[in-house]
Design an enzyme around this catalytic site. Sequence first.
Site, PDB file in Angstrom:
ATOM      1  N   SER A   1       0.828  -1.211   0.000  1.00 36.16           N
ATOM      2  CA  SER A   1       0.000   0.000   0.000  1.00 36.16           C
ATOM      3  C   SER A   1       0.855   1.250   0.000  1.00 36.16           C
ATOM      4  O   SER A   1       0.324   2.342  -0.214  1.00 36.16           O
ATOM      5  CB  SER A   1      -0.974   0.002   1.172  1.00 36.16           C
TER       6      SER A   1
ATOM      7  N   HIS B   1      -3.131  -3.305  -6.131  1.00 36.19           N
ATOM      8  CA  HIS B   1      -3.480  -2.856  -4.778  1.00 36.19           C
ATOM      9  C   HIS B   1      -4.969  -3.031  -4.507  1.00 36.19           C
ATOM     10  O   HIS B   1      -5.797  -2.262  -4.991  1.00 36.19           O
ATOM     11  CB  HIS B   1      -3.056  -1.382  -4.612  1.00 36.19           C
TER      12      HIS B   1
ATOM     13  N   GLU C   1      -6.188  -0.824  -7.568  1.00 36.99           N
ATOM     14  CA  GLU C   1      -5.282   0.087  -8.265  1.00 36.99           C
ATOM     15  C   GLU C   1      -4.226  -0.764  -8.975  1.00 36.99           C
ATOM     16  O   GLU C   1      -3.560  -1.585  -8.335  1.00 36.99           O
ATOM     17  CB  GLU C   1      -4.597   1.046  -7.276  1.00 36.99           C
TER      18      GLU C   1
HETATM   19  N1  NAD Z   1      -4.517  -4.435   5.784  1.00 34.33           N
HETATM   20  C1  NAD Z   1      -4.861  -3.534   4.889  1.00 34.33           C
HETATM   21  O1  NAD Z   1      -5.803  -2.757   5.076  1.00 34.33           O
HETATM   22  C2  NAD Z   1      -4.126  -3.457   3.599  1.00 34.33           C
HETATM   23  C3  NAD Z   1      -4.758  -2.910   2.482  1.00 34.33           C
HETATM   24  C4  NAD Z   1      -4.082  -2.891   1.255  1.00 34.33           C
HETATM   25  C5  NAD Z   1      -2.798  -3.376   1.180  1.00 34.33           C
HETATM   26  N2  NAD Z   1      -2.197  -3.903   2.306  1.00 34.33           N
HETATM   27  C6  NAD Z   1      -0.831  -4.454   2.139  1.00 34.33           C
HETATM   28  O2  NAD Z   1      -0.959  -5.860   2.011  1.00 34.33           O
HETATM   29  C7  NAD Z   1       0.182  -6.502   2.596  1.00 34.33           C
HETATM   30  C8  NAD Z   1      -0.270  -7.484   3.650  1.00 34.33           C
HETATM   31  O3  NAD Z   1      -1.032  -6.812   4.618  1.00 34.33           O
HETATM   32  P1  NAD Z   1      -1.986  -7.583   5.624  1.00 34.33           P
HETATM   33  O4  NAD Z   1      -2.805  -6.559   6.310  1.00 34.33           O
HETATM   34  O5  NAD Z   1      -2.643  -8.721   4.968  1.00 34.33           O
HETATM   35  O6  NAD Z   1      -0.896  -8.142   6.667  1.00 34.33           O
HETATM   36  P2  NAD Z   1      -1.028  -9.352   7.705  1.00 34.33           P
HETATM   37  O7  NAD Z   1      -0.078  -9.037   8.790  1.00 34.33           O
HETATM   38  O8  NAD Z   1      -2.471  -9.606   8.027  1.00 34.33           O
HETATM   39  O9  NAD Z   1      -0.503 -10.617   6.863  1.00 34.33           O
HETATM   40  C9  NAD Z   1       0.800 -10.730   6.394  1.00 34.33           C
HETATM   41  C10 NAD Z   1       1.109 -12.210   6.295  1.00 34.33           C
HETATM   42  O10 NAD Z   1       2.346 -12.339   5.605  1.00 34.33           O
HETATM   43  C11 NAD Z   1       3.096 -13.360   6.229  1.00 34.33           C
HETATM   44  N3  NAD Z   1       4.502 -13.118   5.916  1.00 34.33           N
HETATM   45  C12 NAD Z   1       5.312 -12.142   6.380  1.00 34.33           C
HETATM   46  N4  NAD Z   1       6.532 -12.224   5.797  1.00 34.33           N
HETATM   47  C13 NAD Z   1       6.478 -13.258   4.938  1.00 34.33           C
HETATM   48  C14 NAD Z   1       7.415 -13.829   4.008  1.00 34.33           C
HETATM   49  N5  NAD Z   1       8.635 -13.339   3.880  1.00 34.33           N
HETATM   50  N6  NAD Z   1       6.996 -14.885   3.263  1.00 34.33           N
HETATM   51  C15 NAD Z   1       5.748 -15.398   3.398  1.00 34.33           C
HETATM   52  N7  NAD Z   1       4.846 -14.913   4.257  1.00 34.33           N
HETATM   53  C16 NAD Z   1       5.197 -13.845   5.000  1.00 34.33           C
HETATM   54  C17 NAD Z   1       2.755 -13.245   7.686  1.00 34.33           C
HETATM   55  O11 NAD Z   1       3.006 -14.458   8.370  1.00 34.33           O
HETATM   56  C18 NAD Z   1       1.281 -12.892   7.640  1.00 34.33           C
HETATM   57  O12 NAD Z   1       0.455 -14.030   7.695  1.00 34.33           O
HETATM   58  C19 NAD Z   1       1.083  -5.384   3.071  1.00 34.33           C
HETATM   59  O13 NAD Z   1       1.995  -5.065   2.081  1.00 34.33           O
HETATM   60  C20 NAD Z   1       0.092  -4.237   3.299  1.00 34.33           C
HETATM   61  O14 NAD Z   1       0.710  -2.974   3.218  1.00 34.33           O
HETATM   62  C21 NAD Z   1      -2.839  -3.960   3.496  1.00 34.33           C
END
Ligand code: NAD
Length: 509
Positions: free
Chosen positions: A125, A146, A158
């Site tokens: 993000s 995104h 996006e």
């Molecule tokens: N949460 C939101 O609102 C949102 C919205 C859009 C984008 N994002 C982006 O999406 C991505 C994930 O966010 P999220 O909220 O799902 O996070 P989250 O913490 O819920 O999940 C992340 C997962 O990735 C795993 N992980 C971490 N490092 C890893 C690796 N090297 N290899 C494999 N697995 C790995 C973790 O164990 C975890 O289960 C981030 O880049 C975040 O910026 C988040």
Amino acid sequence: MNFQALSTSTSIGVIGAGAMGAGIAQIAAAAGHTVHILDAREGAAAQAIANIQAQFLKLVAKGKMTAEDANAAAQRLMPASLISELSSTGLVIEAIVENLDVKRELFSSLEAVCDASCIFATNTSSISITSIAASLKNPARLVGMHFFNPAPLMALVEIISGLATSKELAETLYATAKAWGKTPVYAKSTPGFIVNRVARPFYAEGLRLLNEGAADCATLDAIMRESGGFKMGPFELMDMIGHDVNFAVTQSVWRAFYNDQRFLPSLIQQEMVEAGHLGKKTKRGFYNYDDHATPSMPNTEGLAKRPLDITIFGNSRAASALAHRLHSASIVFVQGEASDDRIVQADGVVIYETDGRTATHRAQANGIHQLVLSDIALDYEKATRIAITVAHQANSQTKQIAIGLFQVAGYHVSSLNDVAGMAVMRTVSMLANEAADAVNQGVCDAASADTAMRLGVNYPRGPLAWADEIGILKVNQVLKHLNDFYGEDRYRVSPLIQQCIFAGTTIYA
Ligand SMILES: NC(=O)c1ccc[n+]([C@@H]2O[C@H](COP(=O)([O-])OP(=O)(O)OC[C@H]3O[C@@H](n4cnc5c(N)ncnc54)[C@H](O)[C@@H]3O)[C@@H](O)[C@H]2O)c1
């Protein structure tokens, strides 16, 4: 040429089985793809699959999916424990921790096992797509994809291109997102992409209004909802997002733009983060979420006497709706010839719509002491609340007369301390200004900016279409007045808005 969506025979890898990865895997499996889910945390992929299957059953119960489709989609979800298990996929979407080095390392490992034709997508993000791609042997294969949270429910995606991203691959993912039932928009890799950049003023102007003592949070939120038509006001929304998350996004966009004052973080929010008042999740933010807490109510003015002598001027949206509402309430008024842009005069009190100056400034400039300003509404006919502000020069009856007038027209009235640009006008003008800058800088086109804000953060209208409706001249005037009043670079007018005015066009014309 427009590239086709990936066929459902293309299997997909999703890395990261957290909130976003699980949602994305659900979408892809429901759309017909085999999805391999990989997570560094043991058991996380299997748990995500169980959760997605439960989601499918809920959709079946609601009649939104057939039992056969749900069963087939559930069968298409496979846990993976090694990156090499993704070697046969045609698209890998990464949704792991938001950390550049970790993401780069992951994509380098993928490049070693995946076919050269496999497309890499990141759900980051805030990190630059250019920067994540830079460590790849073939940076053209990485595209930003995104999704918004919760991914299965939010329509917007996006599709972001870094400097090296292949146009064909971006088009393929655009078409794929569409085939998955989403509404994709193209964006260039710049800080915050579209939504997280253009939305900044929604929070920031709210925080600045609070900082200046315009009103309390509950009143400002009520004005933004009931006049502005937003689903949530800025304070309740920040409480829901979490101040740690919201403040981190603001800081990251601000830093990425080399401390541009447009994105300056708020000291009030910093204090909230430092105090651990992170919002709903800690039961304490701008509001108190303890079970027995008394809900905060907006300040709504008590009943005032209705004015006797009412003249409505012109046929602006505000004036026409007021005339209509007074007529429906059987209130007698006359229609007058306007000598300036006043909306209404009631028992000697002159009411204008805000143009970005304070009421006190306007009273001095116009030589009218009994002067009140009203804020804008998204839909003046349907709005249930209107905000007013009163010139410091006004006598003690002025405010009561304005309140009485809007009350007989069926509005709840909230008065603000005399701040420049009020709440809705100031926020919407700044949202439009930011969207205009994104368009001017080639991040996206105007329609994509508006679509992104409507679908990514549920705004009731795209900020640029809204600016056209308010009148681009008026928006320009508001921003210029804010700029003069505060003397801050933050309110500089976007070149796109200025050029529209020179050319005599609107944003969309
Ligand atoms: N949460 C939101 O609102 C949102 C919205 C859009 C984008 N994002 C982006 O999406 C991505 C994930 O966010 P999220 O909220 O799902 O996070 P989250 O913490 O819920 O999940 C992340 C997962 O990735 C795993 N992980 C971490 N490092 C890893 C690796 N090297 N290899 C494999 N697995 C790995 C973790 O164990 C975890 O289960 C981030 O880049 C975040 O910026 C988040």
